[in-house]
Design a protein around this motif. Structure first.
Motif, PDB file in Angstrom:
ATOM      1  N   LEU A 196       0.837  -1.195   0.000  1.00 36.89           N
ATOM      2  CA  LEU A 196       0.000   0.000   0.000  1.00 36.89           C
ATOM      3  C   LEU A 196       0.875   1.249   0.000  1.00 36.89           C
ATOM      4  O   LEU A 196       1.989   1.243   0.530  1.00 36.89           O
ATOM      5  CB  LEU A 196      -0.900   0.015   1.232  1.00 36.89           C
ATOM      6  N   PRO A 197       0.369   2.364  -0.547  1.00 33.79           N
ATOM      7  CA  PRO A 197       1.159   3.603  -0.486  1.00 33.79           C
ATOM      8  C   PRO A 197       1.467   4.011   0.945  1.00 33.79           C
ATOM      9  O   PRO A 197       2.534   4.558   1.223  1.00 33.79           O
ATOM     10  CB  PRO A 197       0.286   4.621  -1.218  1.00 33.79           C
ATOM     11  N   GLU A 198       0.546   3.723   1.881  1.00 33.31           N
ATOM     12  CA  GLU A 198       0.788   4.076   3.282  1.00 33.31           C
ATOM     13  C   GLU A 198       1.888   3.206   3.892  1.00 33.31           C
ATOM     14  O   GLU A 198       2.569   3.638   4.818  1.00 33.31           O
ATOM     15  CB  GLU A 198      -0.507   3.918   4.090  1.00 33.31           C
ATOM     16  N   GLN A 199       2.045   1.995   3.397  1.00 30.60           N
ATOM     17  CA  GLN A 199       3.150   1.158   3.876  1.00 30.60           C
ATOM     18  C   GLN A 199       4.485   1.655   3.329  1.00 30.60           C
ATOM     19  O   GLN A 199       5.493   1.662   4.031  1.00 30.60           O
ATOM     20  CB  GLN A 199       2.919  -0.306   3.488  1.00 30.60           C
ATOM     21  N   ARG A 200       4.476   2.101   2.078  1.00 31.30           N
ATOM     22  CA  ARG A 200       5.717   2.625   1.503  1.00 31.30           C
ATOM     23  C   ARG A 200       6.128   3.945   2.149  1.00 31.30           C
ATOM     24  O   ARG A 200       7.322   4.269   2.189  1.00 31.30           O
ATOM     25  CB  ARG A 200       5.559   2.776  -0.019  1.00 31.30           C
ATOM     26  N   SER A 201       5.132   4.710   2.650  1.00 27.64           N
ATOM     27  CA  SER A 201       5.457   5.949   3.360  1.00 27.64           C
ATOM     28  C   SER A 201       5.618   5.721   4.860  1.00 27.64           C
ATOM     29  O   SER A 201       5.798   6.679   5.613  1.00 27.64           O
ATOM     30  CB  SER A 201       4.354   6.982   3.113  1.00 27.64           C
ATOM     31  N   GLU A 202       5.508   4.453   5.266  1.00 25.89           N
ATOM     32  CA  GLU A 202       5.699   4.012   6.650  1.00 25.89           C
ATOM     33  C   GLU A 202       4.618   4.523   7.604  1.00 25.89           C
ATOM     34  O   GLU A 202       4.813   4.534   8.820  1.00 25.89           O
ATOM     35  CB  GLU A 202       7.090   4.406   7.163  1.00 25.89           C
ATOM     36  N   GLU A 203       3.439   4.923   7.051  1.00 27.35           N
ATOM     37  CA  GLU A 203       2.291   5.206   7.917  1.00 27.35           C
ATOM     38  C   GLU A 203       1.740   3.905   8.486  1.00 27.35           C
ATOM     39  O   GLU A 203       1.244   3.881   9.616  1.00 27.35           O
ATOM     40  CB  GLU A 203       1.197   5.926   7.128  1.00 27.35           C
TER      41      GLU A 203
END
Length: 901
Positions: free
Chosen positions: A327-334
């Motif tokens: 997920l984009p949030e995983q790649r941004s470490e959210e």
């Protein structure tokens, strides 16, 4: 679902980039640790996605074959419900697909690359398909590109290695480029519209070819043995046997298998690089900011495990696949990255992506929504995961349903015995617990037996395959002109062959050297390869100056002072160049390096002699070969007139078509190659078996190729009209290669144990513990022949030595009694030798050393033994063939009027 991901507005719904490969085993991922079955594959892109995503470690396809698996994934249904029977299956048009559901919900959908769909239904609900296998046939780029055998089963491993296609034309590169192009255009025209794009790659599916930088990363020193050997309770299961036979896995020798494994590693790493480059371009353009990235494959690859290659079986290597959702949030470490170890199926992808897109999936899917597991909000419930193969590809009754539940795997077959494994305690599937399960495993077995019995009806499945779906192939048959497989759909709507420049090019000049007076091309180190059917193990090469190189030879196993013979291939760029090659062997003091001559060829079939610079000055340290100006790009070089094991197999397959020939497989060499004995006689002869002469011919030193061609000449004459009477009166036996591993390594006198095969005879009898492996197999077979109805009367040990062919006879009791004296055979030889290819026959005064094949049979059985030396002075294949004809004609005449009673 987490409210942060519950975005259903047109502008905020996530894009979905579905990265889909072909035949990627779960083992070949750098982030899979060795203790969990991982192989040491270099995959930084995949590892990066895993590090910023959710990894489903126990994911299974629903059918371990290309088209059926893809149909199941696209429809979210298992095999029977979507008609996913074979690679020729056609998608049932009434079934909703993932791209169609997303398109109906407002997504722009596109498929780029291979999908292996059958017939004229080539879009499967996608709105765009600019490039791919739109012909209804799989769109792999077959290699070698100029070989008529590129599509054959054997070429899958024989042809493994460095790609011959320019990288910009490799379909995986094109898939990546067209993906970026489509998304850039879409971003320009419809920046607010979400998109779903499937980039479907060919690799690591065969042909197993990759750029040199990746192949040489693994070959020869970076490749590992298969995780699972040819062992286990299921090795002799009817389906396992049928699978090995169907894929001709037993014909793959060990070094060929290892080279193909190296190429498979290389294909995985190359795909990782292509996808990595693609993602960098998309990231630079901001196209990944609100994009879910998914990676998986259609099925696995055995890569030599359990003695099997390819797929379409129940093994973990076939059925278990990589599956990553980032997920984009995983790649941004959210959101954190994590693993989900609960078994899941590729059918789960459909409802999962619908959930992330805020789209209601069809209600009757077989898959379940894994979005909460991706987010780490809830554990995935344990449920049975099914993987089916419902056609009897590997023999009658081998259709199966495989069930993975918790730590257990159960396989029910239509007729064959069932299998049951505890994968937690037996991850290599070695112990079939079907009759020995106890405690929790017995409870699990009973549960799965009932489930399998109630959930699959093989008779009903066969009826559906034939009656319900049998007409789809006819109704939607593709009727396009011939194409290699991949097409472009031009903006105008035209369909254009995508691979014509590779397979049907417009050739301006056969070589740039013919067109340009200042052509700067010259040979480089990268143009040489010292492995393959004719190889020289351990050889290294360095450049001295333009077209001048120095090759340093390796040594035979366990003999540091025995040099390997020089054998290699120039794979490209030879045309217009003249090769000056210095050859050295450091520290050698046993055998002459520049003995005899070498041969070179453009096609590997027609060989031309080339002589060492020192001519008659023998050297154990070094000499030089200077080749003529080449007129072709590819050149083969070999010792004497070389014969590869592949040459032998091809000839055996041709000879076997004759009713006069039986090809006996005596056993396997240490490299897992078949050891063949050819038996030639007339089965309809009026002479009873005990009234025929038995002749036995063999070559023990595997690098003495001229003597091997001598035997080929004998065989060809025996099968001709002229050999008719000899076939009636005799049974002739030929072991052309006693050690078939040697030709691909350059070993001249030894097998893989480092044992000189000629010095491994035991007159006291064959002994597996003390003899060389292959010599024991052959002597044991010779002993059986001596006890047959047609015992061997004479043993011919075929060798290459200086000069022309020179038979040396140790007479047995039949000489001078049952047949004429040895001088009579000498007279016949001289009369038949019109080209002076054979020296007069001579006789030994002593019986010879019983540890040699030339003396051992004489001592053990009292038969006539011939040391048939020579042929070192015969430079062409035809001369060697002709020398064999002289010998066999003379033998036939010598034994013509005598019978054994």
């Amino acid at each position: 679902m987490n409210q942060q991901r519950d975005k259903t507005t047109e502008t905020k719904r996530p894009n979905i980039l579905f990265l889909f490969s072909d035949e990627h085993s779960f083992r070949f991922m750098g982030h899979v640790p060795p203790e969990e079955g991982g192989e040491p594959a270099f995959t930084p892109t995949f590892d990066g996605l895993a590090d910023k995503g959710t990894v489903f470690t126990n994911t299974y396809c629903q059918m371990p074959l290309c088209t059926p698996s893809r149909l199941c994934l696209l429809t979210g249904r298992e095999v029977r419900r979507c008609g996913a029977w074979t690679n020729e299956a056609v998608l049932r048009p009434e079934l909703p697909t993932l791209p169609r559901v997303l398109a109906d919900a407002g997504y722009e959908t596109c498929l780029v690359g291979k999908m292996h769909l059958g017939g004229t239904l080539q879009f499967a609900g996608f709105q765009h398909r600019p490039y791919g296998d739109l012909t209804g046939k799989c769109g792999h780029q077959w290699e070698p590109i100029d070989s008529p055998d590129a599509h054959t089963m054997r070429m899958r491993t024989v042809g493994a290695g460095i790609t011959g296609i320019p990288e910009s034309l490799i379909q995986d590169e094109i898939v990546a480029h067209e993906t970026v192009a489509f998304l850039r255009e879409h971003q320009h025209a419809h920046p607010e519209q979400p998109w779903f794009l499937c980039a479907s790659f060919s690799r690591p599916h065969f042909p197993l070819t990759a750029p040199r930088r990746y192949f040489e990363r693994y070959w020869p020193n970076g490749v590992t043995e298969p995780k699972v050997g040819s062992t286990g309770d299921a090795y002799d299961h009817p389906m396992s046997v049928g699978m090995r036979r169907g894929f001709r896995a037993d014909a793959i020798p060990d070094d060929e298998m290892m080279k193909a494994r190296a190429a498979y590693f290389a294909c995985v790493s190359y795909l990782d690089e292509v996808i990595g480059d693609q993602l960098l371009r998309l990231e630079r353009d901001g196209l990944l900011e609100n994009t879910i990235i998914v990676y998986t494959t259609d099925h696995g690859e055995m890569a030599g495990e359990h003695g099997v290659w390819w797929k379409n079986g129940w093994y973990e290597g076939c059925t278990r696949v990589p599956f990553i959702v980032s997920l984009p949030e995983q790649r941004s470490e959210e959101y954190p990255h994590h693993e989900c170890r609960t078994p899941v199926g590729l059918v789960d992808l459909f409802p999962t992506l619908c959930a992330f897109a805020g789209v209601n999936p069809p209600e009757d899917l077989d898959g379940i929504d894994l979005s909460a597991a991706v987010l780490g909000e809830a554990a995935t419930s344990e449920r049975p995961i099914f993987c089916d193969a419902l056609t009897p590809r590997w023999g009658a009754g081998t259709e199966f349903r495989m069930i993975r539940w918790n730590q257990y795997k159960y396989v029910r077959f239509r007729q064959a015995p069932p299998l049951f494994f505890d994968l937690e305690n037996d991850p290599e599937e070695q112990h079939n617990l079907i009759d020995s399960a106890s405690g929790p495993s017995k409870d699990a077995l009973e549960k799965l037996q009932i489930l399998a019995e109630n959930s699959i009806d093989f008779d009903a499945a066969e009826h559906e395959r034939i009656e319900r779906d049998g007409e789809l192939r006819r109704k939607y048959a593709q009727n396009l002109p011939p194409a290699m497989g991949n097409l472009y759909i031009m903006p105008s709507g035209k369909l254009v062959n995508a691979d014509d420049v590779i397979y049907h090019p417009t050739v301006i000049s056969e070589h740039a050297a013919d067109a340009f007076a200042d052509w700067p091309g010259e040979l480089s180190i990268d143009d040489f390869t010292f492995d393959g059917p004719l190889g020289s193990q351990g050889t290294t090469i360095e450049k001295v100056r333009k077209n001048h190189f120095k090759a340093t030879l390796g040594h035979a196993p366990n003999h540091e002072d025995w040099c390997n013979k020089l054998q290699f291939q120039i794979t490209r760029n030879a045309k217009g160049n003249t090769l000056h090659l210095d050859v050295v062997f450091n520290g050698g003091n046993a055998y002459i390096l520049n003995e005899y001559f070498h041969s070179w060829s453009y096609d590997g079939k027609n060989w031309h002699p080339i002589h060492w610079t020192k001519q008659s000055k023998d050297s154990k340290e070094g000499d030089t070969l200077i080749f003529p100006k080449f007129t072709e790009d590819c050149v083969y070089v070999g010792h004497q007139v070389p014969m590869s094991y592949e040459d032998l197999v091809e000839m055996v397959e041709t000879w076997e078509k004759s009713s006069y020939v039986k090809a006996h497989v005596l056993g396997k060499s240490l490299g897992k190659r078949n050891i063949y004995r050819l038996e030639i006689t007339d089965p309809e002869s009026s002479y009873p078996e005990n009234a025929r002469w038995g002749h036995y011919f063999t070559n023990q030193h595997p690098g003495e190729h001229n003597s091997q061609w001598r035997m080929v000449g004998m065989i060809n004459w025996l099968l001709s009209d002229e050999g008719s009477d000899c076939r009636k009166r005799s049974s002739c036996h030929f072991v052309i290669m006693m050690s078939p591993d040697a030709s691909s390594h350059g070993w001249y006198r030894v097998n893989a144990q480092g044992v000189d095969m000629n010095r491994s005879y035991q007159a006291a009898g064959s002994d597996q513990k003390t003899q060389a492996h292959e010599a024991y197999i052959c002597q044991k077979d010779l002993e059986a022949l001596m006890s047959s109805k047609t015992p061997v009367a004479d043993v011919w040990s075929m060798h290459t030595w200086g000069g022309i062919v020179e038979p040396i006879c140790t007479p047995g009791p039949e000489m001078g009694s049952t047949v004429g004296s040895w001088t009579k055979l000498k007279e016949i030889l001289e009369r038949n030798d019109l080209k002076n290819l054979v020296k007069p026959l001579t006789v030994r005064e002593e019986s010879g050393d019983p540890t040699y094949w030339t003396g051992g049979p004489h001592t053990q059985f009292g038969v006539t033994a011939f040391l048939c030396e020579g042929a070192g002075g015969l430079y062409t294949k035809q001369e060697n063939l002709d020398s064999g004809v002289v010998l066999i004609k003379s033998i036939a005449e010598y034994y013509a009027n005598h019978k054994i009673y």
